[in-house]
Design an enzyme around this catalytic site. Structure first.
Site, PDB file in Angstrom:
ATOM      1  N   ALA A  66      43.471  33.653  35.628  1.00 20.38           N
ATOM      2  CA  ALA A  66      43.965  34.710  34.741  1.00 20.38           C
ATOM      3  C   ALA A  66      43.285  36.032  35.087  1.00 20.38           C
ATOM      4  O   ALA A  66      42.147  36.053  35.561  1.00 20.38           O
ATOM      5  CB  ALA A  66      43.681  34.337  33.291  1.00 20.38           C
ATOM      6  N   GLY A 110      43.434  29.555  36.401  1.00 21.04           N
ATOM      7  CA  GLY A 110      44.900  29.446  36.438  1.00 21.04           C
ATOM      8  C   GLY A 110      45.436  29.075  37.819  1.00 21.04           C
ATOM      9  O   GLY A 110      46.500  28.464  37.928  1.00 21.04           O
ATOM     10  N   GLU A 113      45.168  25.505  38.011  1.00 21.09           N
ATOM     11  CA  GLU A 113      46.163  24.918  37.102  1.00 21.09           C
ATOM     12  C   GLU A 113      47.569  24.965  37.711  1.00 21.09           C
ATOM     13  O   GLU A 113      48.335  24.011  37.582  1.00 21.09           O
ATOM     14  CB  GLU A 113      46.097  25.631  35.746  1.00 21.09           C
ATOM     15  CG  GLU A 113      44.764  25.328  35.045  1.00 21.09           C
ATOM     16  CD  GLU A 113      44.508  26.177  33.808  1.00 21.09           C
ATOM     17  OE1 GLU A 113      44.534  27.422  33.927  1.00 21.09           O
ATOM     18  OE2 GLU A 113      44.289  25.613  32.733  1.00 21.09           O
ATOM     19  N   GLU A 133      36.094  28.735  33.822  1.00 22.10           N
ATOM     20  CA  GLU A 133      36.220  29.453  32.551  1.00 22.10           C
ATOM     21  C   GLU A 133      34.983  29.341  31.668  1.00 22.10           C
ATOM     22  O   GLU A 133      34.684  30.240  30.886  1.00 22.10           O
ATOM     23  CB  GLU A 133      37.448  28.943  31.767  1.00 22.10           C
ATOM     24  CG  GLU A 133      38.763  29.535  32.231  1.00 22.10           C
ATOM     25  CD  GLU A 133      39.383  28.790  33.390  1.00 22.10           C
ATOM     26  OE1 GLU A 133      38.690  28.005  34.063  1.00 22.10           O
ATOM     27  OE2 GLU A 133      40.584  29.009  33.630  1.00 22.10           O
TER      28      GLU A 133
HETATM   29  N1  COA Z   1      40.804  38.478  37.300  1.00 20.39           N
HETATM   30  C1  COA Z   1      40.745  39.775  37.662  1.00 20.39           C
HETATM   31  N2  COA Z   1      40.169  40.220  38.804  1.00 20.39           N
HETATM   32  C2  COA Z   1      39.629  39.278  39.604  1.00 20.39           C
HETATM   33  C3  COA Z   1      39.644  37.919  39.294  1.00 20.39           C
HETATM   34  C4  COA Z   1      40.265  37.514  38.087  1.00 20.39           C
HETATM   35  N3  COA Z   1      40.366  36.241  37.720  1.00 20.39           N
HETATM   36  N4  COA Z   1      39.013  37.228  40.273  1.00 20.39           N
HETATM   37  C5  COA Z   1      38.621  38.161  41.172  1.00 20.39           C
HETATM   38  N5  COA Z   1      38.993  39.386  40.767  1.00 20.39           N
HETATM   39  C6  COA Z   1      38.759  40.665  41.452  1.00 20.39           C
HETATM   40  C7  COA Z   1      37.282  41.076  41.389  1.00 20.39           C
HETATM   41  O1  COA Z   1      36.996  41.726  40.153  1.00 20.39           O
HETATM   42  C8  COA Z   1      37.197  41.987  42.585  1.00 20.39           C
HETATM   43  O2  COA Z   1      37.770  43.229  42.243  1.00 20.39           O
HETATM   44  P1  COA Z   1      37.060  44.630  42.751  1.00 20.39           P
HETATM   45  O3  COA Z   1      37.158  44.562  44.264  1.00 20.39           O
HETATM   46  O4  COA Z   1      37.915  45.684  42.141  1.00 20.39           O
HETATM   47  O5  COA Z   1      35.651  44.588  42.257  1.00 20.39           O
HETATM   48  C9  COA Z   1      38.132  41.323  43.607  1.00 20.39           C
HETATM   49  O6  COA Z   1      39.021  40.512  42.852  1.00 20.39           O
HETATM   50  C10 COA Z   1      37.423  40.451  44.609  1.00 20.39           C
HETATM   51  O7  COA Z   1      36.635  39.504  43.872  1.00 20.39           O
HETATM   52  P2  COA Z   1      35.066  39.281  44.127  1.00 20.39           P
HETATM   53  O8  COA Z   1      34.491  38.663  42.886  1.00 20.39           O
HETATM   54  O9  COA Z   1      34.440  40.532  44.633  1.00 20.39           O
HETATM   55  O10 COA Z   1      35.129  38.209  45.327  1.00 20.39           O
HETATM   56  P3  COA Z   1      34.034  37.119  45.698  1.00 20.39           P
HETATM   57  O11 COA Z   1      34.469  36.533  46.997  1.00 20.39           O
HETATM   58  O12 COA Z   1      32.653  37.680  45.583  1.00 20.39           O
HETATM   59  O13 COA Z   1      34.155  35.990  44.541  1.00 20.39           O
HETATM   60  C11 COA Z   1      35.342  34.473  43.094  1.00 20.39           C
HETATM   61  C12 COA Z   1      35.326  35.242  44.443  1.00 20.39           C
HETATM   62  C13 COA Z   1      36.710  33.780  42.999  1.00 20.39           C
HETATM   63  C14 COA Z   1      34.204  33.448  43.096  1.00 20.39           C
HETATM   64  C15 COA Z   1      35.153  35.468  41.932  1.00 20.39           C
HETATM   65  O14 COA Z   1      36.035  36.550  42.112  1.00 20.39           O
HETATM   66  C16 COA Z   1      35.401  34.869  40.566  1.00 20.39           C
HETATM   67  O15 COA Z   1      34.578  34.155  40.041  1.00 20.39           O
HETATM   68  N6  COA Z   1      36.573  35.206  39.971  1.00 20.39           N
HETATM   69  C17 COA Z   1      36.895  34.767  38.626  1.00 20.39           C
HETATM   70  C18 COA Z   1      37.404  33.353  38.632  1.00 20.39           C
HETATM   71  C19 COA Z   1      37.659  32.906  37.192  1.00 20.39           C
HETATM   72  O16 COA Z   1      36.775  32.886  36.367  1.00 20.39           O
HETATM   73  N7  COA Z   1      38.923  32.549  36.925  1.00 20.39           N
HETATM   74  C20 COA Z   1      39.324  32.119  35.606  1.00 20.39           C
HETATM   75  C21 COA Z   1      39.741  33.267  34.783  1.00 20.39           C
HETATM   76  S1  COA Z   1      40.107  32.824  33.103  1.00 20.39           S
END
Ligand code: COA
Length: 253
Positions: A66, A110, A113, A133
């Site tokens: 999400a 998501g 999912e 999450e």
């Molecule tokens: N929603 C919105 N933006 C997201 C996102 C999400 N679920 N996941 C990643 N992004 C964005 C980051 O904010 C970042 O944006 P920016 O460049 O403007 O700062 C960009 O995507 C790249 O992500 P980043 O975190 O820098 O990459 P990474 O390789 O260091 O880490 C993850 C990758 C997937 C481990 C990390 O992005 C993460 O934990 N994302 C959230 C996953 C999550 O919790 N999903 C469930 C949501 S309810």
């Protein structure tokens, strides 16, 4: 063809749907959600399409879940948001044709999912799976009602309570993935499976999907839509989401 942030191509009898906001790791923005709905329903309605593949644009991510940047802490917004998101996540289960997830990178929240809602999951060896999450003070509403059956209760709890990422091989060992393949063969292998499915009698294929999916349980999904929004009222959820936006570790109470 493009539907909002989703690319749509027909190759033979297969529709290839690509989530396409790689800078945001193909997180479920409103553009990806509406594009995915249109793409899946277009493919399901097109008599020339027999099988659907969903993948993510870019090398890094299938879908990071999400869109956390859009979360608002307002109960009406959250209720409507959860309901809409869960409907999108369940759509691969609900279309009549087989759907293959070709998971090219992160399948988190998501994204995980969507993958488990597909009929088959083929994963690149670079793919990573998980429901993180809990780190936001939240839970994966759709996975929490599906994981019991897929991996058993103990592992379902472990995945949702720890929120740790797992490799494609670990996901295959748990039965979440059909096959792990070399990264550069991902789409070739997904198309090979699609072609095999397309060569079978299509009424029998659709009946098989419908019969296997008939016990998935709509009531659980309704429960998830009703119950999950309450988590957003917890202070730890505000802290988890704020910490993600501020790129720091959350400090939970
Ligand atoms: N929603 C919105 N933006 C997201 C996102 C999400 N679920 N996941 C990643 N992004 C964005 C980051 O904010 C970042 O944006 P920016 O460049 O403007 O700062 C960009 O995507 C790249 O992500 P980043 O975190 O820098 O990459 P990474 O390789 O260091 O880490 C993850 C990758 C997937 C481990 C990390 O992005 C993460 O934990 N994302 C959230 C996953 C999550 O919790 N999903 C469930 C949501 S309810």
């Amino acid at each position: 063809m493009q539907f909002d942030s989703v690319d749509y191509e027909i190759k033979g009898t297969t529709a290839l749907i690509t989530l396409n906001e790689p800078d945001k790791l193909n997180a479920l923005s409103s553009g990806i959600r509406s594009g995915l709905i249109t793409a899946l329903t277009t493919a399901d309605d097109d008599p020339a399409v027999r099988v659907i593949i969903i993948t993510g644009a870019g090398e890094k991510s299938f879908c990071a879940g999400a869109d956390i940047s859009g979360f608002e802490f307002n109960s009406t917004y959250i209720r409507e948001f959860m309901s809409k998101v869960i409907d999108v996540l369940a759509l691969p289960e609900n279309v009549t044709k087989p759907v293959i997830a070709a998971v090219n990178g992160f399948a988190f929240g998501g994204g995980f999912e969507i993958a488990i809602a597909c009929d088959f999951v083929i994963a690149s060896e670079q793919a990573k799976f998980g429901v993180p999450e809990i780190q936001l003070g939240l839970l994966p509403g759709f996975a929490i009602v599906r994981l019991n059956e897929l991996v058993g209760r103990q592992k379902a709890k472990y995945l949702s309570m720890l929120g740790e990422p797992m490799s494609a091989q670990e996901a295959e060992d748990l039965g979440l993935v059909l096959k792990v393949v070399p990264h550069d063969e991902l789409l070739t292998q997904a198309f090979a499976l699609a072609e095999k499915l397309a060569s079978k009698p299509q009424m029998a294929i659709r009946y098989a999907k419908s019969i296997y999916n008939r016990d998935l349980g709509g009531a659980d999904i309704t429960y998830a839509k009703d119950a999950m929004p309450f988590l957003f009222t917890d202070d730890d959820a505000k802290e988890g989401v704020t910490a993600f936006r501020e790129k720091r570790k959350p400090v939970f109470k």
